[in-house]
Design an enzyme around this catalytic site. Sequence first.
Site, short mmCIF file in Angstrom:
data_model
loop_
_atom_site.label_atom_id
_atom_site.label_comp_id
_atom_site.label_asym_id
_atom_site.label_seq_id
_atom_site.Cartn_x
_atom_site.Cartn_y
_atom_site.Cartn_z
N ASP D 43 32.58 40.90 31.24
CA ASP D 43 32.03 39.56 31.03
C ASP D 43 30.60 39.56 30.48
O ASP D 43 30.12 38.52 30.00
CB ASP D 43 32.04 38.76 32.35
CG ASP D 43 33.40 38.16 32.64
OD1 ASP D 43 34.35 38.45 31.91
OD2 ASP D 43 33.51 37.40 33.61
N HIS D 182 42.61 36.25 32.82
CA HIS D 182 41.54 37.15 33.28
C HIS D 182 42.07 38.57 33.24
O HIS D 182 43.09 38.87 33.85
CB HIS D 182 41.14 36.78 34.71
CG HIS D 182 40.06 37.65 35.26
ND1 HIS D 182 38.73 37.40 35.05
CD2 HIS D 182 40.11 38.78 35.98
CE1 HIS D 182 38.01 38.34 35.63
NE2 HIS D 182 38.83 39.20 36.20
#
Lengths: 267, 267, 267, 267, 267, 267
Positions: D43, D182
């Site tokens: 991320d 995700h």
Amino acid sequence: MHGPLMSEMTWPEVDAAARAGAVALWSVGATEQHGPHLPLSVDHLIPLELSLRIARRLHVVIPPPQAFGNRSRPLSGGGPSFPGTTSLRAGTLVQVVRDVVGQLAAGGFRSIAVLNWHGENVNLLHEGIELAREAGDLERPDGGGPVRVMLIERVFNAFSEAEMAFLFEDAREGFPGWPAEHAAIMETSLMLALRPDLVRRELIADDRAAVRPFYDLTPTPPEHVAASGVLAEASRASVAKGERLAALIVDRLTAAISEALDPPAAP
Amino acid sequence: MHGPLMSEMTWPEVDAAARAGAVALWSVGATEQHGPHLPLSVDHLIPLELSLRIARRLHVVIPPPQAFGNRSRPLSGGGPSFPGTTSLRAGTLVQVVRDVVGQLAAGGFRSIAVLNWHGENVNLLHEGIELAREAGDLERPDGGGPVRVMLIERVFNAFSEAEMAFLFEDAREGFPGWPAEHAAIMETSLMLALRPDLVRRELIADDRAAVRPFYDLTPTPPEHVAASGVLAEASRASVAKGERLAALIVDRLTAAISEALDPPAAP
Amino acid sequence: MHGPLMSEMTWPEVDAAARAGAVALWSVGATEQHGPHLPLSVDHLIPLELSLRIARRLHVVIPPPQAFGNRSRPLSGGGPSFPGTTSLRAGTLVQVVRDVVGQLAAGGFRSIAVLNWHGENVNLLHEGIELAREAGDLERPDGGGPVRVMLIERVFNAFSEAEMAFLFEDAREGFPGWPAEHAAIMETSLMLALRPDLVRRELIADDRAAVRPFYDLTPTPPEHVAASGVLAEASRASVAKGERLAALIVDRLTAAISEALDPPAAP
Amino acid sequence: MHGPLMSEMTWPEVDAAARAGAVALWSVGATEQHGPHLPLSVDHLIPLELSLRIARRLHVVIPPPQAFGNRSRPLSGGGPSFPGTTSLRAGTLVQVVRDVVGQLAAGGFRSIAVLNWHGENVNLLHEGIELAREAGDLERPDGGGPVRVMLIERVFNAFSEAEMAFLFEDAREGFPGWPAEHAAIMETSLMLALRPDLVRRELIADDRAAVRPFYDLTPTPPEHVAASGVLAEASRASVAKGERLAALIVDRLTAAISEALDPPAAP
Amino acid sequence: MHGPLMSEMTWPEVDAAARAGAVALWSVGATEQHGPHLPLSVDHLIPLELSLRIARRLHVVIPPPQAFGNRSRPLSGGGPSFPGTTSLRAGTLVQVVRDVVGQLAAGGFRSIAVLNWHGENVNLLHEGIELAREAGDLERPDGGGPVRVMLIERVFNAFSEAEMAFLFEDAREGFPGWPAEHAAIMETSLMLALRPDLVRRELIADDRAAVRPFYDLTPTPPEHVAASGVLAEASRASVAKGERLAALIVDRLTAAISEALDPPAAP
Amino acid sequence: MHGPLMSEMTWPEVDAAARAGAVALWSVGATEQHGPHLPLSVDHLIPLELSLRIARRLHVVIPPPQAFGNRSRPLSGGGPSFPGTTSLRAGTLVQVVRDVVGQLAAGGFRSIAVLNWHGENVNLLHEGIELAREAGDLERPDGGGPVRVMLIERVFNAFSEAEMAFLFEDAREGFPGWPAEHAAIMETSLMLALRPDLVRRELIADDRAAVRPFYDLTPTPPEHVAASGVLAEASRASVAKGERLAALIVDRLTAAISEALDPPAAP
């Protein structure tokens, strides 16, 4: 043996006192204008002097008084416009109380009494104590359960009608309400009794704001604040009133602390 | 035309009212036990109902009342042990007030009145207003200088001795002090007048804590709290008292808001 | 028997409901402009009305809705420039949620559901719940383990494709994305179904910002904000859409709350 | 000439770049589990790599990426139970953003772009930017007015339907919604394109939580979390998808930054 | 096997390392001007490079370095007036440390070492660690008691007199004190040894403030700050000094970490 | 004329002093164990006594000393395990400093000096001053520009080598470093000179921790703390050393305050 001022004691002396069951008796006040005749320290000096008298009867340890309190408000202390008035924001004071009370508990005191002498601190001391409790900081380090904390938020709540009458009987306007009783009869009398060296007697004079509304207004209109910082009749103060009032308060607080926290007698 | 409740108004309606000089009149209270006969909303419902009456006379806009107030305290509201009592920490309430007051100013209101009905909020509303002012959030967006903020922290400060006598003349113990006047004569009477649908008349009963010390103690001893949550004589409440008191308060607040903030008459 | 609004209940009534396993169902919204045709309360009124419908099926207690939410953002709510939009800073809302959720747990509720209707609150409600949990405030006072907390952050996550099609089938531009669906088809329809008294039908009109970028820009350029506050097509709203949508949401939420928290049926 | 990484530049080089109109392009992400095949840095590494590509076209300076983001949530990142997931509380991240953005403005940057790649940071970056603005920290030190701040909170808001189809056309369950995407198709593809050295290809495998509710539940039931940390289909990721997606995002962001902030071309 | 950089590891790899007893070795520094010859990253790059060398001997995992530190101060880092210096307020850094240290403990690390390289962070890292401990975040999730946290606040406290002499023997003014040793002999030498690619050798030059008072003054007088940002003699730096110093520090830290935390040897 | 203690002055006296250009000279210390021979007040009493001596030469006003400082640390003050040590969390102290410094400026002081005597306060006083500055609280109310604030964070930074030699020449282990010089030669000597009434001479004894690592470890191992709280050689203290040191510090501080803030001579 040094004491009861914690600032004059060593750590083994504090340790011994805490183990013996002494109460940590902490004054919280303000640094706030009290007219031309009283020093800025009235709100932390009065509870300190009272504590020293209590210490003649009960085993207490007196941590350094909290000299800075929450914002002075115009209707009860003249507000922030007076040089020398030096206040904390509410959140700051709450955290100071949370930390100091928690640290006294960590130091071994099994009971703590907080003695307040500044109306603007109301509710904030309670909040600080509750935050310490919620954080687990008021559990006795010896596993003996919760430390007891007594909060004396408004001493005058203990006054009877007779005592009020004595204090205000010769006041032209009678009892003006506690907020306006600032640098006036009660506080001037107490300072005359407790710390006469700090009273400028020649400067004692009555004053009052042009109006005393039941509400606050921001920005503060000038007519809401007395120019001298005295919010009512200071001229009716006397040593006799101060002595009687101090004796009365010390009696009441001594009895209340004994009842609630049961400390040993003064060593 | 909708109003005066902001929650029922559209943004152009609020804009028009603010431009016309309407006062934002915001109630701050609590969700707190008030015995078996009164609902938890007493402390935010009473100021809201009073505000609605004021709105018949003055041009005000009423933002959503703040239903949650600072921690209930045992000696003045029964404390946190009653199911349904739902409180905020002091810092939370301060920030809510800071934000809401600042936003009302940003929305164009040139004057704001905060009407409090919960003793535990004392000093916190003032702090919130001051924080907004310090942050520059109380400057008018049109450059017209500071927004005026009125804080009515304790409505009963406006009561005269005669009015107090009327309220408490038939109480067996007389006036018990405002902290103990919880869910008792004043609040029950007002609710009987303002929202009788929410009063369980058959459950009105007197109660009081076994002792009423002038100090707080943590942990709270059971004898400091009345089991029912009623801290004094509720049975002496009456519709008549409530009506007279409500009328009196509305008169006083209307006069005070007019004097301090000078809004137009109700549209 | 009063209820399900906590503000109308007494503490013994809340106590009984909590002991019976009722869910505390708390609405969190905002006070935010919703164009010239909808009131500022849309974001807290819709979840409240939905909660009242759920309360016909499940045993829930409805605490006072949180009327103030996090800062309105230009692309999803018009932003702070609209009079009447009254927002909290993020940290304030987080603390409100932390405190209220913790207090509901302290009051004896064994399960809590938080129903959000304001996109800008996303992540903040979760943070408040986690802070309460970390502080130990979500442990049951009876020692029965953790209180269960359900967070319904975005109700529309529960919509199926078919339902989306029904809602937006006659919209000229189709589904504009949830941020732009503000004061538009979904919310206007729901208000027409739930609170038609508060909809100014004659003022319903489409609008949209001149551009809808996928990013925010500070200072906000005027072309990012629709002048009316309506961010998409409101004119395609209808009572029928609102009724169907409300029924659907109530069904979904009732099923989800039952599944996750297993409350008794409505009393 | 060093750059565009601020950490490799000297202060005179940063000074020169800021004076030349370079944009400070700051990545904010998280350190969060991304299954057994992707590193914890996904991320913050993806936005950094994208920024480096943008830096080939536009004059940007890249401050040190914010590697720690707000709490991972079970339904969108697996939550806090995975070793290695290292999160900040919301208030911490807000303050980091407030400070860093304010400092970049103080350092002379006339425009700043914040590029986020972590869903749990949504609303918090906006809050941090607003707090900096309110504190006056986003005024240009040269008196030239407000610094412009662009917030790219969700890059995928820029994707078209065609692009979504390309990404998910061969996924057995189609597009699962962004929260569940995700460590799955999009992120794995991007890492394969941008940092193939950090992808454990032999460990790529599909997974999903047993249930995917539209609400969060605390405490988190095990069936809400996939054991591997992969929340959807990772096996459909490919270098080709990643390359196309990366190119697309870089194009979109380059165009958007140019449009909004108008920096010079890359030096 | 990836490692020791946590950002390159997957969660199962971190899990395995933590279970094996690896130490989480976290660098905290600053982004701060270091003259015209050194990059802004000196304060977080040096501890990172040292950590990588320690990782050749001990089993450590290196979380993402904290690149932003507390406010640069004029007398020890040039202060906030240098473009590129990007600091956090003290409270922000404290919370970052509290959160990250707590999360590393939650992730299973049984011991954590914090390696600081920025004088302005002194006392703040300790505060962050203590806050995590007080919140219960430094208890091992496996119930095995407290996580051990080592704080290396000032590495140079480990230097002997002989080592100091070697470093400063040829400096014209000798050892100027650590605050002034900024971007000077020690740091330039270390960078020459550890990251020579980032040193602009041709720009190495001595500088110093016109005066070096023992006190700070706000607003900062220009004569308290060296124009170049170099606070002492950089020209006496050398690769040899840097190599010897780096070796010495790595030896000392390896020994200290072994002694205090007893990790396994590097895998 | 009362003074220089602000607590003994009235508001008109403070007003006059501030208008005359007096410096507000504020001591910040701690309440911390200093072995069995020194009182807990050493860290706030020494700077107060020094301030009183400075007040004989320069026109200063001395606000109430800050008796509570940041957390005592094991290696420099024995840490939190000693009864009587009563510390604030870092954030609390920062806010106290922010508020008090801002209030002194609001009260009309055009220059403020903060005199610290507690190593754990380092960086926090600077932060507090900066926060006040950022909030606009350090602007003179008369519009005369910024109030000047001097921070004397570590007085011993002003000592020369010759003076250090005099102090430590007869110490068996020489100068142990400032952190370990706690309740030892310097502080015991100063107390013997400044407040001999508070020194328990018969209890002066050397002590030291079994080990003095260059790092902190949490939980603190017992061998890192001296049982008595004396961290080095107290027995080499003397009145002569104390007198010379006090005179030297007063000279240095007087000169520095004159140079930086230019107050009038003492009245």
